[in-house]
Scaffold this motif. Structure first.
Motif, PDB file in Angstrom:
ATOM      1  N   GLU A 190       0.831  -1.217   0.000  1.00  0.00           N
ATOM      2  CA  GLU A 190       0.000   0.000   0.000  1.00  0.00           C
ATOM      3  C   GLU A 190       0.864   1.265   0.000  1.00  0.00           C
ATOM      4  N   ARG A 207       2.801   1.558  -3.382  1.00  0.00           N
ATOM      5  CA  ARG A 207       1.963   1.984  -4.517  1.00  0.00           C
ATOM      6  C   ARG A 207       1.561   3.449  -4.416  1.00  0.00           C
ATOM      7  N   HIS A 208       1.404   3.942  -3.194  1.00  0.00           N
ATOM      8  CA  HIS A 208       0.928   5.316  -2.993  1.00  0.00           C
ATOM      9  C   HIS A 208       1.989   6.177  -2.306  1.00  0.00           C
ATOM     10  N   LYS A 209       3.238   5.869  -2.572  1.00  0.00           N
ATOM     11  CA  LYS A 209       4.359   6.537  -1.897  1.00  0.00           C
ATOM     12  C   LYS A 209       4.283   8.061  -2.011  1.00  0.00           C
ATOM     13  N   GLU A 210       4.074   8.554  -3.204  1.00  0.00           N
ATOM     14  CA  GLU A 210       4.068  10.009  -3.404  1.00  0.00           C
ATOM     15  C   GLU A 210       2.959  10.680  -2.596  1.00  0.00           C
ATOM     16  N   ALA A 211       1.788  10.096  -2.562  1.00  0.00           N
ATOM     17  CA  ALA A 211       0.678  10.668  -1.789  1.00  0.00           C
ATOM     18  C   ALA A 211       0.987  10.633  -0.290  1.00  0.00           C
TER      19      ALA A 211
END
Length: 128
Positions: free
Chosen positions: A95, A98-102
């Motif tokens: 999780e 996949r959503h590292k930037e956010a």
């Protein structure tokens, strides 16, 4: 849990100070030690419910000192600031990968709102 979310490769690249995760389908993530530390799933960081999160400040130079398996579902990551209570499940690692930037932008926003810094607080000590 989908087998595709279980990494087939986990490497800690010490010089780059990041954890590399590789998956059977070819997907891979590079997660810096600071990113992992400030997003630790531990109660110390996440709190005990919505709104009780504890903003982690001064973690820019934190490093990973040890990685241990936790059953067949997670790893325990130990950091050089003494934090070692977070169990990073395969699901959670996937999780945040996949959503590292956010996740990172949310962290930086919260830091700015708090007037806090990623830089550690160094205190000069004089010996007399």
């Amino acid at each position: 849990m989908s087998q595709s979310r279980v990494p087939v490769k986990i490497n800690y690249r010490k010089k780059a100070n990041l954890l590399e995760l590789g998956y059977a389908d070819g997907e891979s993530f590079e997660l810096e030690a600071e990113f992992l530390r400030v997003n630790s799933p531990s109660a110390e960081v996440k709190g005990h419910g919505e709104g009780s999160e504890v903003l982690q400040v001064g973690k820019k130079y934190v490093t990973i000192t040890d990685i241990q398996p936790a059953g067949s579902y997670a790893i325990k990551i130990c950091f050089d600031d003494g934090h070692d209570s977070g169990l990073f499940s395969w699901e959670y690692l996937y999780e945040i990968g996949r959503h590292k930037e956010a996740f990172w932008q949310d962290y930086l926003r919260r830091m700015k709102e708090a007037g806090a810094s990623r830089e550690p607080l160094f205190i000069s000590v004089k010996q007399l």
